[in-house]
Design a protein around this motif. Structure first.
Motif, PDB file in Angstrom:
ATOM      1  N   GLU A 199       0.822  -1.210   0.000  1.00  0.00           N
ATOM      2  CA  GLU A 199       0.000   0.000   0.000  1.00  0.00           C
ATOM      3  C   GLU A 199       0.855   1.259   0.000  1.00  0.00           C
ATOM      4  O   GLU A 199       0.440   2.312  -0.499  1.00  0.00           O
ATOM      5  N   SER A 200       2.073   1.168   0.531  1.00  0.00           N
ATOM      6  CA  SER A 200       2.953   2.332   0.620  1.00  0.00           C
ATOM      7  C   SER A 200       3.709   2.612  -0.674  1.00  0.00           C
ATOM      8  O   SER A 200       4.379   3.643  -0.791  1.00  0.00           O
ATOM      9  N   ALA A 201       3.618   1.707  -1.652  1.00  0.00           N
ATOM     10  CA  ALA A 201       4.380   1.875  -2.892  1.00  0.00           C
ATOM     11  C   ALA A 201       3.940   3.130  -3.631  1.00  0.00           C
ATOM     12  O   ALA A 201       2.742   3.392  -3.785  1.00  0.00           O
ATOM     13  N   ASP A 202       4.915   3.901  -4.092  1.00  0.00           N
ATOM     14  CA  ASP A 202       4.640   5.129  -4.831  1.00  0.00           C
ATOM     15  C   ASP A 202       4.823   4.871  -6.323  1.00  0.00           C
ATOM     16  O   ASP A 202       5.917   4.475  -6.753  1.00  0.00           O
ATOM     17  N   PRO A 203       3.776   5.052  -7.139  1.00  0.00           N
ATOM     18  CA  PRO A 203       3.889   4.769  -8.574  1.00  0.00           C
ATOM     19  C   PRO A 203       5.074   5.475  -9.239  1.00  0.00           C
ATOM     20  O   PRO A 203       5.804   4.855 -10.031  1.00  0.00           O
ATOM     21  N   ALA A 204       5.284   6.740  -8.940  1.00  0.00           N
ATOM     22  CA  ALA A 204       6.376   7.480  -9.572  1.00  0.00           C
ATOM     23  C   ALA A 204       7.728   6.884  -9.200  1.00  0.00           C
ATOM     24  O   ALA A 204       8.621   6.739 -10.061  1.00  0.00           O
ATOM     25  N   ALA A 205       7.902   6.518  -7.944  1.00  0.00           N
ATOM     26  CA  ALA A 205       9.164   5.931  -7.505  1.00  0.00           C
ATOM     27  C   ALA A 205       9.384   4.566  -8.138  1.00  0.00           C
ATOM     28  O   ALA A 205      10.520   4.220  -8.520  1.00  0.00           O
ATOM     29  N   GLU A 206       8.324   3.793  -8.285  1.00  0.00           N
ATOM     30  CA  GLU A 206       8.459   2.468  -8.900  1.00  0.00           C
ATOM     31  C   GLU A 206       8.813   2.583 -10.386  1.00  0.00           C
ATOM     32  O   GLU A 206       9.581   1.778 -10.910  1.00  0.00           O
ATOM     33  N   LEU A 207       8.264   3.581 -11.067  1.00  0.00           N
ATOM     34  CA  LEU A 207       8.617   3.787 -12.473  1.00  0.00           C
ATOM     35  C   LEU A 207      10.051   4.263 -12.608  1.00  0.00           C
ATOM     36  O   LEU A 207      10.743   3.928 -13.583  1.00  0.00           O
ATOM     37  N   GLU A 208      10.523   5.034 -11.648  1.00  0.00           N
ATOM     38  CA  GLU A 208      11.925   5.462 -11.675  1.00  0.00           C
ATOM     39  C   GLU A 208      12.853   4.254 -11.526  1.00  0.00           C
ATOM     40  O   GLU A 208      13.875   4.153 -12.219  1.00  0.00           O
ATOM     41  N   LYS A 209      12.494   3.327 -10.656  1.00  0.00           N
ATOM     42  CA  LYS A 209      13.283   2.106 -10.501  1.00  0.00           C
ATOM     43  C   LYS A 209      13.290   1.296 -11.804  1.00  0.00           C
ATOM     44  O   LYS A 209      14.330   0.778 -12.222  1.00  0.00           O
ATOM     45  N   ALA A 210      12.130   1.186 -12.425  1.00  0.00           N
ATOM     46  CA  ALA A 210      12.036   0.442 -13.680  1.00  0.00           C
ATOM     47  C   ALA A 210      12.878   1.098 -14.761  1.00  0.00           C
ATOM     48  O   ALA A 210      13.519   0.415 -15.573  1.00  0.00           O
ATOM     49  N   ASP A 211      12.892   2.413 -14.764  1.00  0.00           N
ATOM     50  CA  ASP A 211      13.691   3.158 -15.741  1.00  0.00           C
ATOM     51  C   ASP A 211      15.168   2.816 -15.586  1.00  0.00           C
ATOM     52  O   ASP A 211      15.886   2.610 -16.573  1.00  0.00           O
ATOM     53  N   ARG A 212      15.637   2.758 -14.353  1.00  0.00           N
ATOM     54  CA  ARG A 212      17.042   2.420 -14.120  1.00  0.00           C
ATOM     55  C   ARG A 212      17.342   0.989 -14.551  1.00  0.00           C
ATOM     56  O   ARG A 212      18.424   0.697 -15.070  1.00  0.00           O
ATOM     57  N   ARG A 213      16.379   0.093 -14.370  1.00  0.00           N
ATOM     58  CA  ARG A 213      16.605  -1.304 -14.748  1.00  0.00           C
ATOM     59  C   ARG A 213      16.690  -1.486 -16.256  1.00  0.00           C
ATOM     60  O   ARG A 213      17.504  -2.274 -16.756  1.00  0.00           O
ATOM     61  N   ILE A 214      15.850  -0.770 -17.003  1.00  0.00           N
ATOM     62  CA  ILE A 214      15.776  -1.001 -18.449  1.00  0.00           C
ATOM     63  C   ILE A 214      16.867  -0.280 -19.215  1.00  0.00           C
ATOM     64  O   ILE A 214      17.207  -0.650 -20.330  1.00  0.00           O
ATOM     65  N   GLY A 215      17.454   0.756 -18.620  1.00  0.00           N
ATOM     66  CA  GLY A 215      18.447   1.548 -19.342  1.00  0.00           C
ATOM     67  C   GLY A 215      19.551   0.758 -19.996  1.00  0.00           C
ATOM     68  O   GLY A 215      19.816   0.901 -21.207  1.00  0.00           O
ATOM     69  N   PRO A 216      20.259  -0.136 -19.274  1.00  0.00           N
ATOM     70  CA  PRO A 216      21.344  -0.907 -19.895  1.00  0.00           C
ATOM     71  C   PRO A 216      20.888  -1.761 -21.065  1.00  0.00           C
ATOM     72  O   PRO A 216      21.594  -1.901 -22.075  1.00  0.00           O
ATOM     73  N   ALA A 217      19.694  -2.347 -20.960  1.00  0.00           N
ATOM     74  CA  ALA A 217      19.187  -3.193 -22.058  1.00  0.00           C
ATOM     75  C   ALA A 217      18.918  -2.361 -23.298  1.00  0.00           C
ATOM     76  O   ALA A 217      19.188  -2.813 -24.431  1.00  0.00           O
ATOM     77  N   LEU A 218      18.367  -1.166 -23.124  1.00  0.00           N
ATOM     78  CA  LEU A 218      18.136  -0.288 -24.274  1.00  0.00           C
ATOM     79  C   LEU A 218      19.463   0.092 -24.927  1.00  0.00           C
ATOM     80  O   LEU A 218      19.577   0.099 -26.157  1.00  0.00           O
ATOM     81  N   ASP A 219      20.464   0.371 -24.113  1.00  0.00           N
ATOM     82  CA  ASP A 219      21.766   0.739 -24.668  1.00  0.00           C
ATOM     83  C   ASP A 219      22.380  -0.432 -25.441  1.00  0.00           C
ATOM     84  O   ASP A 219      22.884  -0.244 -26.559  1.00  0.00           O
TER      85      ASP A 219
END
Length: 470
Positions: free
Chosen positions: A446-466
């Motif tokens: 319940e405490s999860a913040d959508p914006a923060a979770e998307l920021e985490k996902a962004d960091r995860r996908i960056g290397p794969a996109l590169d």
């Protein structure tokens, strides 16, 4: 993503040989697309015929399907005596495809997911088929929305769709009635869906809505929702694709899911489900609504024994845009192919994959055969051509259909005005995997913040996109 087919092996290959290919997901859906393995483009056979290699022959473990496929090859060669077909039975494998593509050992004709052509066009890895498509029966009447994923900025077309789907809303008509809702008027917007889900839960005790969350399906369906809010998951910047899902629409979709889960309590308590898990719960009356293409009906009935009359299919709810995700497979041709081989390849693709889309007799034969095998036949889908071409074939299919067609009317009636958006063009599966965690987080904490979770996902996908764009 592509969608799994839930039919017996031989009936699957029988229907496939007539142009009904199976689509599906690495989660819900994902196409069992064939490609790879064969030798280099052959040129001329010993007797002077134009020779091409093609993927898609069923393996020896499916003898009936293999026999049927070879019969189709024989029929094609009889109708085109100047062409020789050399089939292979290598199967699509996302892990090995890049290496096989780089080695130049793919068939003359092979199939890829709709996400692949843009990058392959950019790298000159597939042939321009514009002229060959124009020469096909009804080539000029193709629905341009389906050709778009394989069309470059100059309007040249590099592939021919062989199976396509668009994601919509799957819902239980009986639960709608029990909750006092009109099953013939499914939610048209996300606000309406939220209200309907809460009503169903309050009045029946059943989870009003279920969301995919595992095996890349959470990211796949979050992408679909993003499209309906007018957003995209990737955008071009500096000549490369970069993430775009932190710009607003994806946050709205994720915020809606969080509100339905924690404020409304309309999503139940089970939130770690892939396609089969969710479809099973839906068929068992434990979930009233989920996202999926019409082919969900096949698994719902054949694999999980859901009640046919309870199944409903509607277009994807709108968040401001009437858009949804387009997925599926496209046949492409090796850039090594000469003019004669490109012509032969286009003819084969038309013969094997497309005839049931425009030929009423072929459509009727295919649907009757599937129905005779006691499998769902004539499930409505996307038309490949304009109405005057697709209409008669669809009518012939309906005559032999064994599914409750009226229950698909909301979806079918929306097709002409819906925007189809292809899956993210670069590292789509890696992006979906990264976003799975974001979807899971807002549904389990319940405490999860959508914006923060998307920021985490962004960091995860960056290397794969590169890595994918080096």
């Amino acid at each position: 993503m592509t969608e799994p087919v839930h039919r017996s092996a031989d009936s699957r290959t029988r229907s496939r040989r007539r142009g009904l290919a199976a689509l599906g997901t690495a989660a819900l859906l994902v196409v069992s697309l064939t490609a790879c393995g064969g030798g280099a483009v052959s040129g001329k056979s010993a007797d002077g015929r134009t020779e091409i290699t093609v993927s898609g022959m069923p393996p020896t473990t499916l003898p009936a399907g293999r026999k049927d496929f070879l019969a189709q090859v024989k029929a094609f060669e009889k109708a085109n005596p100047d062409i020789r077909i050399k089939p292979t039975d290598a199967l699509w494998d996302a892990k090995t495809f890049p290496a096989r593509l780089a080695s130049g050992q793919l068939e003359t004709v092979f199939r890829v997911p709709l996400t692949y052509p843009p990058e392959m066009i950019e790298r000159h890895q597939i042939a321009d088929l514009s002229k060959e498509i124009e020469a096909l029966p009804h080539g000029a009447e193709f629905d341009k929305r389906l050709l778009a994923p394989a069309t470059d900025s100059d309007g040249k077309v590099y592939g021919i769709p062989t199976e396509v789907y668009s994601v919509g809303l799957v819902y239980n008509r009986e639960l709608f009635s029990r909750a006092g809702l009109d099953p013939d008027k499914p939610p048209a917007t996300w606000d309406e869906l939220r209200t309907a889900a809460r009503t169903i839960t309050d009045r029946t005790g059943v989870a009003g809505f279920g969301m995919h969350t595992t095996d890349n399906t959470g990211g796949w369906m979050l992408t679909t929702m993003t499209y309906s809010y007018g957003g995209r998951m990737e955008k071009e910047s500096g000549g490369k694709q970069v993430t775009a899902f932190r710009e607003g629409p994806t946050g709205k979709a994720l915020g809606l899911l969080k509100a339905m889960r924690w404020t409304d309590g309309s999503m139940g308590k089970q939130h770690l489900r892939g396609t089969d898990d969710l479809t099973r719960d839906f068929a068992g009356g434990k979930v009233a609504m989920l996202l999926g293409p019409p082919s969900t009906y096949g698994a719902y009935v054949s694999k999980f024994h859901g009640r046919p009359d309870a199944y409903g299919q509607a277009p994807l709810p709108s968040g401001g845009e009437k858009a949804t995700l387009l997925g599926g497979g496209v046949a492409v041709v090796s850039p090594k192919a000469d003019a004669a081989q490109r012509t032969a390849a286009a003819k084969w693709i038309d013969f094997f994959h497309l005839r049931t889309k425009y030929d009423p007799a072929q459509a009727a034969e295919r649907t009757a055969q599937v129905a005779a095998d006691k499998n769902p036949a004539g499930i409505p889908g996307l038309p490949f051509y304009d109405a005057k071409v697709s209409g008669p074939a669809a009518a012939a299919e309906r005559e032999h259909s064994n599914v409750p067609l009226k229950n698909f009317d909301p979806y079918v009636n929306s097709l002409g005005t819906t925007e189809y958006v292809v899956e993210p063009p670069v590292a789509a599966q890696e992006l979906y995997a990264a976003l799975d965690s974001a979807v899971q987080a807002v549904l389990t904490r319940e405490s999860a913040d959508p914006a923060a979770e998307l920021e985490k996902a962004d960091r995860r996908i960056g290397p794969a996109l590169d890595r994918s764009q080096r």
